[in-house]
Motif scaffolding. Structure first.
Motif, PDB file in Angstrom:
ATOM      1  N   ARG A   1      -3.976   7.725  -1.359  1.00 21.76           N
ATOM      2  CA  ARG A   1      -3.933   6.326  -1.216  1.00 21.76           C
ATOM      3  C   ARG A   1      -3.971   5.421  -2.225  1.00 21.76           C
ATOM      4  O   ARG A   1      -4.848   5.500  -3.143  1.00 21.76           O
TER       5      ARG A   1
ATOM      6  N   ASN B   1       0.806  -1.102   0.029  1.00 20.93           N
ATOM      7  CA  ASN B   1       0.233   0.114   0.021  1.00 20.93           C
ATOM      8  C   ASN B   1       0.596   1.310   0.059  1.00 20.93           C
ATOM      9  O   ASN B   1       1.999   1.169   0.522  1.00 20.93           O
TER      10      ASN B   1
ATOM     11  N   TYR C   1       1.139   5.651   0.306  1.00 22.19           N
ATOM     12  CA  TYR C   1       0.406   6.757   0.888  1.00 22.19           C
ATOM     13  C   TYR C   1       1.117   8.197   0.519  1.00 22.19           C
ATOM     14  O   TYR C   1       2.476   8.083   0.506  1.00 22.19           O
TER      15      TYR C   1
ATOM     16  N   ARG D   1      -9.389   0.075   8.075  1.00 17.45           N
ATOM     17  CA  ARG D   1      -9.546   0.296   7.018  1.00 17.45           C
ATOM     18  C   ARG D   1     -10.681  -0.084   6.051  1.00 17.45           C
ATOM     19  O   ARG D   1     -10.755   0.651   4.964  1.00 17.45           O
TER      20      ARG D   1
ATOM     21  N   GLY E   1      -2.657  11.575   7.277  1.00 13.62           N
ATOM     22  CA  GLY E   1      -3.980  11.463   6.818  1.00 13.62           C
ATOM     23  C   GLY E   1      -4.990  12.021   7.848  1.00 13.62           C
ATOM     24  O   GLY E   1      -4.957  11.593   8.925  1.00 13.62           O
TER      25      GLY E   1
ATOM     26  N   ALA F   1       0.428   8.790   8.552  1.00 17.77           N
ATOM     27  CA  ALA F   1       0.744   9.020   7.120  1.00 17.77           C
ATOM     28  C   ALA F   1      -0.007  10.397   6.810  1.00 17.77           C
ATOM     29  O   ALA F   1       0.055  10.766   5.807  1.00 17.77           O
TER      30      ALA F   1
ATOM     31  N   SER G   1       1.048  12.238   1.301  1.00 12.37           N
ATOM     32  CA  SER G   1       0.221  13.229   1.959  1.00 12.37           C
ATOM     33  C   SER G   1       0.901  14.617   1.628  1.00 12.37           C
ATOM     34  O   SER G   1       2.132  14.854   1.276  1.00 12.37           O
TER      35      SER G   1
ATOM     36  N   GLU H   1      -4.124   1.418  -2.361  1.00 11.41           N
ATOM     37  CA  GLU H   1      -4.584   0.190  -1.569  1.00 11.41           C
ATOM     38  C   GLU H   1      -4.688  -0.891  -2.445  1.00 11.41           C
ATOM     39  O   GLU H   1      -5.603  -1.205  -3.320  1.00 11.41           O
TER      40      GLU H   1
ATOM     41  N   TRP I   1      -4.552  13.600   2.015  1.00 14.87           N
ATOM     42  CA  TRP I   1      -3.621  12.367   1.648  1.00 14.87           C
ATOM     43  C   TRP I   1      -4.154  11.703   0.396  1.00 14.87           C
ATOM     44  O   TRP I   1      -5.301  11.623   0.005  1.00 14.87           O
TER      45      TRP I   1
END
Length: 425
Positions: free
Chosen positions: A138, A84, A86, A309, A280, A278, A88, A140, A136
């Motif tokens: 993402r 995953n 991330y 999540r 977020g 992260a 920001s 995933e 942020w």
């Protein structure tokens, strides 16, 4: 051990006047506060108007860029199919700029085929006070789209550049990229069920002084306790709270009464945001102000859990990993119009409840290493209030008038105690 304790004590004494993250932010002691202290060593990168020319953001890297008043700027991530990712983005308008109620920054992540992986927006709210805000992006691997290896694109744009009250100034940006490995065992596919959603009682007792930092990378570590600081209109302060797997965090923010004798009302005068490791956003609370003491609390939040999540709400989904959670407090510049330049006394009542438990068994390391966990060094740093792993303590010693030789000796002791990770290149 005695040497390390003595070293920490000397540093704490020196930082009583200049706290972590403050020395790097010129103008925070008097006059107009600096809006943000960017991470030391952040690499400059230019956002591209076309994704075909997008510069690469490497996981573990911290970057500095800019956002024009109109149009998108894009950056690239090269990702495998197993982790995953991330990103920001912290947007920093200049203190003299103006913003509308809905203005802000939107961050979108798409794959090479144009499929949207995530969209997040951060805005300034009713106070219309320009200050650092973070959104942020993402990617995933467990989602139907965006699971392939390849190039991904992070786009950043203004939400309301032409809105009433928004000035056309370019904004500074700080971008951080990180990756989280998959878990080694069978992964849950649903969010946890029930949790204690009762509003926790704020902590009672005498507050301790703890000066906030001026940016994410220089956030002042705090643990459970009652922390007090001075904040001026237009200023933003950053704190980092270690929250482990299974723990719930709750925070009440208080703004002390004004000594100006003025009357009036400032909507959302004090804004408090909680961000995850992260960066977020998890939750926020706005505190209106009429010159008397006021308070507000973050909403009840579930325990930190890897399976969060999969929750339907973004607030729960953001509580997906352990690590340093960031408290970001901003006092609206409009407060000065009625109640003067301050400073105003701000109190944060921070509670971390619940038994810590083991987290997921990851099939690899995060990048940066250890960002999604709480170490003993993190706990020690939060107890001491020293942002470990950087040269903030050394700068504070220099400001305090300690000689170079003594500073080096003390610095070695502090680094031994609080070798904390940093999200930098």
């Amino acid at each position: 051990m005695a040497v390390r304790v003595a070293a920490a004590a000397v540093v704490l004494g020196a930082t009583a006047a200049v706290g972590p993250g403050q020395a790097a932010a010129a103008g925070q002691v008097s006059g107009t506060p600096s809006p943000y202290a960017f991470a030391d060593g952040a690499q400059s990168v230019e956002g591209a108007r076309s994704t075909g020319e997008a510069a690469l953001l490497k996981p573990g890297g911290t970057y500095r860029s800019s956002l024009p008043s109109s149009g998108k700027v894009s950056y690239r991530l090269d990702l495998d199919a197993a982790t995953n990712a991330y990103v920001s983005v912290t947007a920093v308008p200049s203190p003299g700029s103006t913003v509308s109620v809905i203005d802000g920054a939107r961050v979108t992540v798409q794959d090479a085929e144009g499929n949207t992986c995530s969209v997040d927006t951060a805005s300034f709210g009713a106070a219309r006070s320009p200050h650092p805000i973070a959104a942020w992006g993402r990617r995933e691997t467990g989602k139907p789209l965006c699971g392939k290896a390849g190039a991904y694109f992070v786009s950043v744009e203004r939400v309301d550049p032409d809105g009433e009250g928004s000035s056309p100034d370019a904004w500074d940006l700080e971008l951080v990229a990180m990756t989280e490995p998959q878990v080694a065992d069978t992964e849950a596919t649903g969010a946890p069920g029930t949790w204690n959603s009762a509003t926790p009682q704020p902590l009672q007792g005498e507050p301790q002084r703890r000066k906030g930092g001026a940016g994410f990378s220089g956030a002042t570590p705090v643990d459970q306790g009652i922390w007090q600081d001075d904040i001026r209109p237009g200023q933003t302060l950053f704190y980092a709270v270690p929250v482990d797997w299974g723990q719930q965090v709750s925070v009440t923010a208080e703004l002390g009464s004004s000594d100006s004798g003025a009357t009036g009302y400032a909507s959302d005068a004090l804004d408090l945001d909680l961000y995850n490791p992260a960066r977020g956003r998890v939750a926020d609370v706005g505190v209106g102000y009429n010159g008397g003491q006021k308070s507000g609390s973050l909403p009840p939040l579930p325990p930190v859990d890897h399976a969060n999540r999969y929750a339907a709400t973004a607030q729960v989904g953001a509580l997906r990993f352990a690590g340093s959670y960031y408290l970001v407090a901003h006092l609206s510049k409009g407060v000065a119009d009625t109640f003067g330049d301050g400073p105003f006394v701000m109190t944060l009542r921070v509670r971390t409840s619940g038994e810590t438990r083991g987290g997921p068994e990851y099939a690899g390391e995060s990048v940066p290493k250890g960002v999604f966990e709480v170490s003993e060094q993190d706990r020690e740093a939060a107890a001491e209030g020293v942002a470990a792993g950087d040269d903030t303590a050394m700068r504070a010693l220099a400001v305090g008038g300690i000689g170079t030789g003594s500073a080096l000796l003390v610095g070695l002791g502090v680094w031994t105690v609080v070798a904390r990770r940093r999200i930098t290149t």
